[in-house]
Motif scaffolding. Structure first.
Motif, PDB file in Angstrom:
ATOM      1  N   GLY A  75       0.796  -1.221   0.000  1.00 22.14           N
ATOM      2  CA  GLY A  75       0.000   0.000   0.000  1.00 22.14           C
ATOM      3  C   GLY A  75       0.832   1.276   0.000  1.00 22.14           C
ATOM      4  O   GLY A  75       2.072   1.234   0.016  1.00 22.14           O
ATOM      5  N   GLY A  76       0.110   2.390  -0.006  1.00 21.90           N
ATOM      6  CA  GLY A  76       0.769   3.689   0.097  1.00 21.90           C
ATOM      7  C   GLY A  76       1.617   3.753   1.368  1.00 21.90           C
ATOM      8  O   GLY A  76       2.699   4.349   1.379  1.00 21.90           O
ATOM      9  N   SER A  77       1.152   3.099   2.415  1.00 26.95           N
ATOM     10  CA  SER A  77       1.845   3.174   3.715  1.00 26.95           C
ATOM     11  C   SER A  77       3.259   2.606   3.652  1.00 26.95           C
ATOM     12  O   SER A  77       4.147   3.101   4.353  1.00 26.95           O
ATOM     13  CB  SER A  77       1.036   2.421   4.773  1.00 26.95           C
ATOM     14  N   THR A 153      -7.231  12.985   1.206  1.00 27.15           N
ATOM     15  CA  THR A 153      -8.446  12.186   1.212  1.00 27.15           C
ATOM     16  C   THR A 153      -9.335  12.455   2.425  1.00 27.15           C
ATOM     17  O   THR A 153     -10.557  12.391   2.337  1.00 27.15           O
ATOM     18  CB  THR A 153      -8.032  10.685   1.199  1.00 27.15           C
ATOM     19  N   ASP A 173       2.630  11.498  -3.372  1.00 26.53           N
ATOM     20  CA  ASP A 173       1.619  10.508  -3.002  1.00 26.53           C
ATOM     21  C   ASP A 173       0.339  10.873  -3.752  1.00 26.53           C
ATOM     22  O   ASP A 173      -0.324  11.858  -3.421  1.00 26.53           O
ATOM     23  CB  ASP A 173       1.401  10.557  -1.483  1.00 26.53           C
ATOM     24  N   GLN A 196      -6.460   1.221  -4.614  1.00 22.33           N
ATOM     25  CA  GLN A 196      -7.861   1.036  -4.197  1.00 22.33           C
ATOM     26  C   GLN A 196      -8.738   2.282  -4.179  1.00 22.33           C
ATOM     27  O   GLN A 196      -9.948   2.178  -4.049  1.00 22.33           O
ATOM     28  CB  GLN A 196      -7.897   0.365  -2.820  1.00 22.33           C
ATOM     29  N   LYS A 197      -8.158   3.481  -4.317  1.00 27.49           N
ATOM     30  CA  LYS A 197      -9.001   4.682  -4.312  1.00 27.49           C
ATOM     31  C   LYS A 197      -9.495   5.014  -5.717  1.00 27.49           C
ATOM     32  O   LYS A 197     -10.607   5.475  -5.883  1.00 27.49           O
ATOM     33  CB  LYS A 197      -8.231   5.871  -3.738  1.00 27.49           C
TER      34      LYS A 197
END
Ligand SMILES: *Cc1c(COP(=O)(O)O)cnc(C)c1O
Length: 351
Positions: A75-77, A153, A173, A196-197
Motif C-alpha cells: 500500500g501507500g503506507s 483524502t 503521493d 484502491q481509491k
C-alpha cells in the motif's frame, strides 16, 4: 439488494463494465480452463496481463523511458518508508508539506529512518482546511528530495498546482487522485498510489520512478525494500499481486476506451462542480469544510451547519435508505464526505 451509489473513499467503486468483465472471465480466463488468479506469475498468460497493464499506464500518463512502472505491495503506507529508505542522503535535509494525516504518517517514517525533515508548507494552524499554492513553495536546492501529498483524502483538499523543485526530486503521493487529471510525469522523481481509491482493488501499489533515483539506495536496505530489486526483475522478483494487476489492466483499458485522462478529468470536474454547487446553494444548511481554492475533486467534505452531529447521523442513515452509502466523514475529522473517485459511476450523480 438493489444497486446503490457507493461513495466510499477506498476501497472504492470500480467501473461496472470492469466488474462485469472480471465476472465473465473469473473462472475461465480467455478459454484456458481456469482463472487468471490461478495462473502462475511466470506464465505467458500473466505476462501478457502485466505488460499490457504497464503499456496502458504509459500511454495514459505519457510516461517516458526514463521512468519505470512498478507493481508493488504494502500500500501507500509502505511507500512512506520505502521513499526515505531509498532516497535519503546523509547530511542533507528533506522537505515535506504538512497537509494532514497522510503527510504525518509519511514524515513519521522519514524521521524513524533518520531523515532531517523540514516543512515546505505547514497547514496545522488552519487545521488543514487549506493547503496553499504548491507552486509558491521555497525549495532548498540542497534537499535530498521534496515530498507532497497531492490529494488529502481525509480533509478534502487537493493541490491544483505542483511545486517547481529544479534538480531536487519531487516525490508525490497520488493515492487518491491518480489518473484523475493529466500530470506531467517528467516533473516528478517518484509518483506512488495504492490502487484502491482510483484505479483498482486493494493489494497493488503503483509506483512510477525515474530510473536514476534507484541507484541512491544504501547497501543496508533489505532486498524487498529496494526499488532497484523490482526494476531489475520487472515487478516479478517475488509473486506480485496478480489479480490486482489484472483488475488494473481492465480499469486502464476502460479509461483508454473512455478517451483517456482528459476525458475522465472532464467528468471529474463536472461531478465535483455539481456536488459543491449543491452544498454552496443550500443557504448554509450544508457547509464545505475547506478553502474554496483548495477543494478536492475526489473527496467532497462537508458538514451540516457548524457540525451538527445528530443531524449528520440522520443524514447518513437517510442517505443509506435512499441508496447512497459511504457518506460518513473519516473518523479523524467527523462530518460528511462523498468520495467521487475517478471511476465513480457518473450516472449516479447526473440525475
Ligand atoms: C489511503 C491513502 C494512503 C494509504 O494507503 P494504504 O494503501 O492504505 O497504505 C496514503 N495516502 C493517501 C493520500 C491515501 O488516501
Amino acid at each position: 439488494m438493489e444497486e446503490v451509489y457507493n461513495f466510499n473513499a477506498g476501497p472504492a467503486v470500480l467501473p461496472k463494465a470492469v466488474m462485469l468483465k472480471a465476472q465473465e472471465e473469473f473462472v475461465n480466463y480467455h478459454g484456458i480452463g481456469y482463472g487468471i488468479m490461478e495462473e502462475s506469475h511466470r506464465n505467458a498468460n500473466f505476462e501478457e496481463v502485466i505488460n499490457s497493464c504497464e503499456a496502458n499506464i504509459r500511454k495514459l500518463m505519457g510516461i517516458s523511458d526514463d521512468y519505470e512502472v512498478l507493481f508493488l505491495q504494502g500500500g501507500g503506507s509502505t511507500q512512506f518508508a520505502m521513499v526515505p529508505m531509498n532516497l535519503l542522503i546523509p547530511g542533507k535535509k528533506v522537505g515535506y508539506c504538512d497537509t494532514g494525516e497522510w503527510s504525518h504518517k509519511a514524515m513519521k517514517e522519514a524521521k524513524i529512518l533518520g531523515g532531517d525533515v523540514e516543512l515546505v508548507y505547514d497547514g496545522s494552524a488552519c487545521k488543514y482546511t487549506a493547503i496553499g499554492d504548491a507552486s509558491a513553495w521555497k525549495i532548498n536546492p540542497d534537499y535530498a528530495y521534496v515530498y507532497m501529498c497531492c490529494n488529502n483524502t481525509i480533509y478534502g483538499t487537493e493541490y491544483q498546482n505542483y511545486p517547481q523543485t529544479g534538480d531536487v526530486p519531487l516525490v508525490a503521493d497520488m493515492s487518491s487522485d491518480m489518473m484523475s487529471r493529466p500530470v506531467d510525469v517528467s516533473k516528478f522523481g517518484i509518483i506512488f498510489a495504492g490502487a484502491q481509491k482510483n484505479i483498482g482493488p486493494a493489494g497493488v501499489t503503483l509506483v512510477i520512478i525515474r530510473k536514476d533515483l534507484a541507484s541512491r539506495c544504501p547497501a543496508n536496505i533489505p532486498t524487498m525494500f529496494r526499488y532497484s530489486t523490482h526494476i531489475d526483475k520487472k515487478s516479478l522478483f517475488n509473486t506480485p499481486p496478480t489479480f490486482g494487476i489484472y483488475m488494473m489492466r481492465l480499469v486502464t483499458d476502460w479509461l483508454i476506451g473512455l478517451g483517456g485522462i482528459p476525458a475522465i478529468q472532464k467528468l471529474n470536474e463536472e461531478k465535483a462542480a455539481k456536488l459543491y454547487a449543491a452544498i454552496d446553494g443550500s443557504n448554509g444548511f450544508f457547509r464545505g469544510t475547506t478553502a474554496v481554492a483548495d477543494r478536492s475533486k475526489m473527496n467532497v467534505c462537508f458538514r451540516i451547519g457548524e457540525g451538527d452531529d445528530a443531524l449528520e447521523k440522520k443524514f447518513v442513515a437517510e442517505a443509506k435508505a435512499a441508496g447512497m452509502v459511504g457518506v460518513k466523514g473519516h473518523r479523524a475529522v467527523g462530518g460528511l464526505r462523498a468520495s467521487i473517485s475517478t471511476q465513480c459511476r457518473w450516472q449516479a450523480l447526473k440525475g
